[in-house]
Write an enzyme that holds these catalytic residues in place. Structure first.
Site, PDB file in Angstrom:
ATOM      1  N   THR A   1       0.689  -1.233  -0.025  1.00 39.33           N
ATOM      2  CA  THR A   1      -0.063  -0.063   0.025  1.00 39.33           C
ATOM      3  C   THR A   1       0.956   1.188   0.016  1.00 39.33           C
ATOM      4  O   THR A   1       1.982   1.276   0.420  1.00 39.33           O
ATOM      5  CB  THR A   1      -0.916   0.200   1.220  1.00 39.33           C
ATOM      6  OG1 THR A   1      -1.590   1.331   1.426  1.00 39.33           O
ATOM      7  CG2 THR A   1      -0.104  -0.311   2.811  1.00 39.33           C
ATOM      8  N   ASP A   2       0.426   2.362  -0.481  1.00 42.18           N
ATOM      9  CA  ASP A   2       0.845   3.630  -0.594  1.00 42.18           C
ATOM     10  C   ASP A   2       1.146   4.143   0.850  1.00 42.18           C
ATOM     11  O   ASP A   2       1.863   4.991   1.295  1.00 42.18           O
ATOM     12  CB  ASP A   2       0.371   4.512  -1.268  1.00 42.18           C
ATOM     13  CG  ASP A   2      -1.087   5.091  -0.929  1.00 42.18           C
ATOM     14  OD1 ASP A   2      -1.654   4.291  -0.188  1.00 42.18           O
ATOM     15  OD2 ASP A   2      -1.770   5.779  -1.872  1.00 42.18           O
ATOM     16  N   GLU A   3       0.163   3.552   1.929  1.00 47.55           N
ATOM     17  CA  GLU A   3       0.239   4.064   3.256  1.00 47.55           C
ATOM     18  C   GLU A   3       1.450   3.795   4.111  1.00 47.55           C
ATOM     19  O   GLU A   3       1.980   4.646   4.873  1.00 47.55           O
ATOM     20  CB  GLU A   3      -0.730   3.462   3.948  1.00 47.55           C
ATOM     21  CG  GLU A   3      -2.271   3.723   3.392  1.00 47.55           C
ATOM     22  CD  GLU A   3      -3.300   3.669   4.528  1.00 47.55           C
ATOM     23  OE1 GLU A   3      -3.016   3.416   5.498  1.00 47.55           O
ATOM     24  OE2 GLU A   3      -4.386   3.660   3.951  1.00 47.55           O
TER      25      GLU A   3
ATOM     26  N   TYR B   1      -2.110  -0.395  10.995  1.00 47.02           N
ATOM     27  CA  TYR B   1      -2.037  -1.024   9.634  1.00 47.02           C
ATOM     28  C   TYR B   1      -0.865  -0.808   8.759  1.00 47.02           C
ATOM     29  O   TYR B   1      -0.246  -1.891   8.228  1.00 47.02           O
ATOM     30  CB  TYR B   1      -3.340  -0.662   8.843  1.00 47.02           C
ATOM     31  CG  TYR B   1      -3.452  -0.903   7.375  1.00 47.02           C
ATOM     32  CD1 TYR B   1      -3.421  -2.278   7.249  1.00 47.02           C
ATOM     33  CD2 TYR B   1      -3.166   0.194   6.585  1.00 47.02           C
ATOM     34  CE1 TYR B   1      -3.569  -2.491   5.679  1.00 47.02           C
ATOM     35  CE2 TYR B   1      -3.061  -0.237   5.093  1.00 47.02           C
ATOM     36  CZ  TYR B   1      -3.166  -1.417   4.694  1.00 47.02           C
ATOM     37  OH  TYR B   1      -3.283  -1.911   3.506  1.00 47.02           O
TER      38      TYR B   1
ATOM     39  N   LYS C   1       2.400  -3.264   7.359  1.00 43.45           N
ATOM     40  CA  LYS C   1       2.366  -3.564   5.935  1.00 43.45           C
ATOM     41  C   LYS C   1       3.930  -3.150   5.582  1.00 43.45           C
ATOM     42  O   LYS C   1       4.594  -3.698   4.570  1.00 43.45           O
ATOM     43  CB  LYS C   1       1.323  -2.683   5.126  1.00 43.45           C
ATOM     44  CG  LYS C   1      -0.036  -3.155   4.768  1.00 43.45           C
ATOM     45  CD  LYS C   1      -0.189  -4.420   4.441  1.00 43.45           C
ATOM     46  CE  LYS C   1      -0.125  -4.470   3.068  1.00 43.45           C
ATOM     47  NZ  LYS C   1      -0.258  -5.721   2.490  1.00 43.45           N
TER      48      LYS C   1
HETATM   49  P1  NAD Z   1      -9.814  -7.391   2.130  1.00 41.89           P
HETATM   50  O1  NAD Z   1      -9.809  -6.884   3.577  1.00 41.89           O
HETATM   51  O2  NAD Z   1     -10.842  -6.891   1.360  1.00 41.89           O
HETATM   52  O3  NAD Z   1      -9.264  -8.692   1.799  1.00 41.89           O
HETATM   53  C1  NAD Z   1      -8.303  -9.438   2.523  1.00 41.89           C
HETATM   54  C2  NAD Z   1      -8.244 -10.936   2.311  1.00 41.89           C
HETATM   55  O4  NAD Z   1      -7.394 -11.657   3.344  1.00 41.89           O
HETATM   56  C3  NAD Z   1      -9.897 -11.513   2.902  1.00 41.89           C
HETATM   57  O5  NAD Z   1     -10.585 -12.097   1.760  1.00 41.89           O
HETATM   58  C4  NAD Z   1      -9.408 -12.291   4.121  1.00 41.89           C
HETATM   59  O6  NAD Z   1     -10.249 -13.299   4.461  1.00 41.89           O
HETATM   60  C5  NAD Z   1      -8.063 -12.702   3.726  1.00 41.89           C
HETATM   61  N1  NAD Z   1      -7.058 -12.901   4.979  1.00 41.89           N
HETATM   62  C6  NAD Z   1      -6.999 -12.053   6.064  1.00 41.89           C
HETATM   63  N2  NAD Z   1      -6.206 -12.643   7.012  1.00 41.89           N
HETATM   64  C7  NAD Z   1      -5.832 -13.936   6.367  1.00 41.89           C
HETATM   65  C8  NAD Z   1      -5.145 -15.033   6.997  1.00 41.89           C
HETATM   66  N3  NAD Z   1      -4.322 -14.826   8.149  1.00 41.89           N
HETATM   67  N4  NAD Z   1      -4.819 -15.979   6.100  1.00 41.89           N
HETATM   68  C9  NAD Z   1      -5.398 -15.854   4.944  1.00 41.89           C
HETATM   69  N5  NAD Z   1      -6.342 -15.104   4.387  1.00 41.89           N
HETATM   70  C10 NAD Z   1      -6.501 -14.150   5.205  1.00 41.89           C
HETATM   71  O7  NAD Z   1      -8.480  -6.454   1.530  1.00 41.89           O
HETATM   72  P2  NAD Z   1      -8.170  -5.866   0.181  1.00 41.89           P
HETATM   73  O8  NAD Z   1      -8.746  -4.195   0.201  1.00 41.89           O
HETATM   74  O9  NAD Z   1      -8.693  -6.482  -0.856  1.00 41.89           O
HETATM   75  O10 NAD Z   1      -6.538  -5.641   0.209  1.00 41.89           O
HETATM   76  C11 NAD Z   1      -5.821  -6.937  -0.144  1.00 41.89           C
HETATM   77  C12 NAD Z   1      -4.245  -6.427  -0.372  1.00 41.89           C
HETATM   78  O11 NAD Z   1      -4.300  -5.201  -0.910  1.00 41.89           O
HETATM   79  C13 NAD Z   1      -3.935  -6.086   1.248  1.00 41.89           C
HETATM   80  O12 NAD Z   1      -2.533  -6.604   1.309  1.00 41.89           O
HETATM   81  C14 NAD Z   1      -3.929  -4.555   1.232  1.00 41.89           C
HETATM   82  O13 NAD Z   1      -2.904  -3.857   2.248  1.00 41.89           O
HETATM   83  C15 NAD Z   1      -3.564  -4.192  -0.218  1.00 41.89           C
HETATM   84  N6  NAD Z   1      -3.906  -2.829  -0.554  1.00 41.89           N
HETATM   85  C16 NAD Z   1      -5.225  -2.414  -0.481  1.00 41.89           C
HETATM   86  C17 NAD Z   1      -5.658  -1.415  -1.013  1.00 41.89           C
HETATM   87  C18 NAD Z   1      -7.334  -0.783  -0.811  1.00 41.89           C
HETATM   88  O14 NAD Z   1      -7.429   0.175  -1.087  1.00 41.89           O
HETATM   89  N7  NAD Z   1      -8.100  -1.661  -0.354  1.00 41.89           N
HETATM   90  C19 NAD Z   1      -4.631  -0.540  -1.372  1.00 41.89           C
HETATM   91  C20 NAD Z   1      -3.339  -0.954  -1.644  1.00 41.89           C
HETATM   92  C21 NAD Z   1      -3.143  -2.244  -1.166  1.00 41.89           C
HETATM   93  O1  DAU Z   2      -4.171   3.913   0.451  1.00 38.91           O
HETATM   94  C1  DAU Z   2      -4.392   2.636   0.293  1.00 38.91           C
HETATM   95  C2  DAU Z   2      -5.260   2.282   1.434  1.00 38.91           C
HETATM   96  O2  DAU Z   2      -6.526   2.830   1.300  1.00 38.91           O
HETATM   97  C3  DAU Z   2      -5.181   0.645   1.614  1.00 38.91           C
HETATM   98  O3  DAU Z   2      -4.109   0.308   1.980  1.00 38.91           O
HETATM   99  C4  DAU Z   2      -6.081   0.296   2.828  1.00 38.91           C
HETATM  100  O4  DAU Z   2      -6.185  -1.028   2.852  1.00 38.91           O
HETATM  101  C5  DAU Z   2      -7.450   0.723   2.426  1.00 38.91           C
HETATM  102  O5  DAU Z   2      -8.505   0.604   3.482  1.00 38.91           O
HETATM  103  C6  DAU Z   2      -7.551   2.517   2.160  1.00 38.91           C
HETATM  104  O6  DAU Z   2      -7.245   2.940   3.461  1.00 38.91           O
HETATM  105  P1  DAU Z   2      -7.968   4.442   3.927  1.00 38.91           P
HETATM  106  O7  DAU Z   2      -7.711   4.726   5.482  1.00 38.91           O
HETATM  107  O8  DAU Z   2      -7.313   5.566   3.111  1.00 38.91           O
HETATM  108  O9  DAU Z   2      -9.286   4.038   3.415  1.00 38.91           O
HETATM  109  P2  DAU Z   2     -10.865   4.448   4.113  1.00 38.91           P
HETATM  110  O10 DAU Z   2     -11.757   3.872   3.052  1.00 38.91           O
HETATM  111  O11 DAU Z   2     -11.071   3.506   5.432  1.00 38.91           O
HETATM  112  O12 DAU Z   2     -10.936   5.828   4.340  1.00 38.91           O
HETATM  113  C7  DAU Z   2     -10.773   6.825   3.237  1.00 38.91           C
HETATM  114  C8  DAU Z   2     -10.819   8.411   3.720  1.00 38.91           C
HETATM  115  O13 DAU Z   2     -12.162   8.433   4.068  1.00 38.91           O
HETATM  116  C9  DAU Z   2      -9.924   8.510   4.969  1.00 38.91           C
HETATM  117  O14 DAU Z   2      -9.337   9.651   4.769  1.00 38.91           O
HETATM  118  C10 DAU Z   2     -10.760   8.145   5.986  1.00 38.91           C
HETATM  119  C11 DAU Z   2     -12.113   8.848   5.703  1.00 38.91           C
HETATM  120  N1  DAU Z   2     -13.402   8.248   6.258  1.00 38.91           N
HETATM  121  C12 DAU Z   2     -13.456   6.884   6.169  1.00 38.91           C
HETATM  122  C13 DAU Z   2     -14.629   5.959   6.775  1.00 38.91           C
HETATM  123  C14 DAU Z   2     -14.641   4.752   6.777  1.00 38.91           C
HETATM  124  C15 DAU Z   2     -14.459   8.989   6.641  1.00 38.91           C
HETATM  125  O15 DAU Z   2     -14.214  10.194   6.456  1.00 38.91           O
HETATM  126  N2  DAU Z   2     -15.410   8.352   6.849  1.00 38.91           N
HETATM  127  C16 DAU Z   2     -15.561   7.067   7.216  1.00 38.91           C
HETATM  128  O16 DAU Z   2     -16.729   6.347   7.769  1.00 38.91           O
END
Ligand code: NAD
Ligand code: DAU
Length: 349
Positions: free
Chosen positions: A130-132, A155, A159
């Site tokens: 992730t970019d975080e 988180y 990562k």
């Molecule tokens: P998600 O939470 O939707 O899915 C995570 C999956 O991992 C789920 O299916 C869960 O059951 C499985 N999992 C969790 N713990 C596990 C374990 N111990 N063993 C096996 N499986 C397990 O997450 P996502 O949003 O699809 O993110 C997927 C990946 O991409 C993550 O590594 C996250 O850090 C990364 N990522 C997410 C975003 C985003 O915006 N969602 C952006 C950049 C990177």
């Molecule tokens: O940047 C990549 C990341 O983006 C991934 O690595 C993470 O897995 C993914 O969850 C996401 O993280 P964020 O914290 O940016 O996403 P989230 O959707 O939780 O929140 C987006 C923005 O909105 C953040 O500034 C917090 C704000 N927010 C979030 C929620 C859930 C609100 O204002 N209200 C809310 O209820």
């Protein structure tokens, strides 16, 4: 090619699994997922019977189980997405993030290295991050692959730690690795704890839409299928040992994004324009809330020719349509434990 994809029942993982199963019929795709609250096999119901697809229910924290499946299936490559992924949950339960994101990743690295020891160069471990990990930007600037790590939430710290371990296995043991760090994804099958699907769910049900702080935080949004396409390109054409940043060139302040969403929802639900904006409710800010993320994807664009394929307005419109047409999916994931989670996260804000 016997390819292990971890976390394939989650949001991004399910799109990656579908893309690989459809595009590469000669690959055997194995989806390893623990099926936590975020994992949902309904995300893959359209491909579950394919001959080149196998689901494995298991936990990456369980090293003995990993050893067993590597011996049984003899994977050639891994794309590792399994993780605890929600920042708010990491604030209330950080240890779960250390377990899965750090220990789980190290277990996978160890197992892959030991199993592939006789021919390391013929294999690949691709880590999805992730970019975080880069921390928080001010008004200007972009995260590049050279930006120093500065994670601020449990988180992102977990990562960042996993990224360091992946690079350590490359330098110390010669494990062939690739990494990518992506910005915020959105699209179908996104669990409604994250901003966009949570807001769609609440607008649909005429419930308050919680905006943290003043809604001034900025995120760079990418349609999830474009992330899956980038993973495909990097998996096949990226350089070993390299990291690629993936972003949408699409920065939005949270409040502006929610207003756009409200307006698109009003139109699709046949409500008078401005109706849903009245649901916007400012609530207590997230602890340690990163101000701004924005990605420089020029390395990926210039070297591997990838670019986002949809504009934000198009992607958001498709996403809303998907949620409105898949009410059953949304109802299923928001029944049961979701209610308790929502109460705990938002009642006190
Ligand atoms: P998600 O939470 O939707 O899915 C995570 C999956 O991992 C789920 O299916 C869960 O059951 C499985 N999992 C969790 N713990 C596990 C374990 N111990 N063993 C096996 N499986 C397990 O997450 P996502 O949003 O699809 O993110 C997927 C990946 O991409 C993550 O590594 C996250 O850090 C990364 N990522 C997410 C975003 C985003 O915006 N969602 C952006 C950049 C990177
Ligand atoms: O940047 C990549 C990341 O983006 C991934 O690595 C993470 O897995 C993914 O969850 C996401 O993280 P964020 O914290 O940016 O996403 P989230 O959707 O939780 O929140 C987006 C923005 O909105 C953040 O500034 C917090 C704000 N927010 C979030 C929620 C859930 C609100 O204002 N209200 C809310 O209820």
């Amino acid at each position: 090619m016997k390819l292990l994809i971890t976390g394939g029942a989650g949001f991004i993982g399910s799109h990656v699994v579908r893309l690989f199963v459809n595009k590469y019929p000669n690959y055997q795709i194995f989806n390893l997922d623990k099926l936590t609250y975020a994992g949902n096999l309904a995300n893959l119901s359209d491909i579950e019977d394919r001959e080149n697809y196998t689901f494995l229910k298991g936990d990456i924290v369980d090293a003995a189980y990993l050893k067993e499946i590597f011996s049984q299936y003899n994977f050639d490559a891994v794309i590792h997405l399994a993780a605890e992924s929600h920042v708010d949950r990491s604030i209330t339960d950080p240890l779960a993030f250390v377990q899965t994101n750090v220990i789980g990743t190290v277990n996978l690295l160890n197992t892959a290295r030991q199993h592939w020891a006789a021919n390391l160069p013929g294999h690949l471990f691709y880590h999805i991050s992730t970019d975080e990990v880069y921390g928080s930007l001010g008004e200007d600037g972009l995260f590049t692959e050279e930006t120093a790590y500065d994670p601020r939430s449990p988180y992102s710290a977990s990562k960042a730690s996993s990224d360091h371990f992946v690079r350590a296995w490359y330098h110390t043991y010669g494990l062939p690795v690739k990494l990518s760090n992506c910005s915020n994804n959105y699209g179908p099958n996104h669990f409604p704890e994250k901003l966009i699907p949570l807001a769609i769910h609440n607008i649909k049900n005429n419930k308050p839409v919680p905006v943290y702080g003043k809604g001034e935080n900025v995120r760079d949004w990418l349609y999830v299928l474009d992330h899956a396409r980038a993973i495909d390109v990097i998996f096949h054409e990226g350089q070993l040992g390299e990291t690629y940043n993936i972003g949408g060139v699409n920065e939005w302040k949270n409040l502006d994004l929610i207003e756009l969403l409200c307006d698109q929802m009003d139109q699709k639900l046949g409500r008078e324009q401005g109706t849903s904006r009245k649901l916007i409710t400012f609530v207590k800010d997230r602890a340690g809330h990163d101000l701004r993320y924005a990605i420089d994807s020029s390395k990926l664009m210039n070297e591997l020719g990838w670019k986002p394929s949809v504009t934000f307005e198009e992607g958001l419109s498709k996403t809303i349509d998907w949620y409105l047409q898949n009410s059953e999916w949304l109802e299923n994931v928001t029944s049961g434990n979701y209610q308790a989670y929502y109460q705990q996260q938002y009642a006190a804000r």
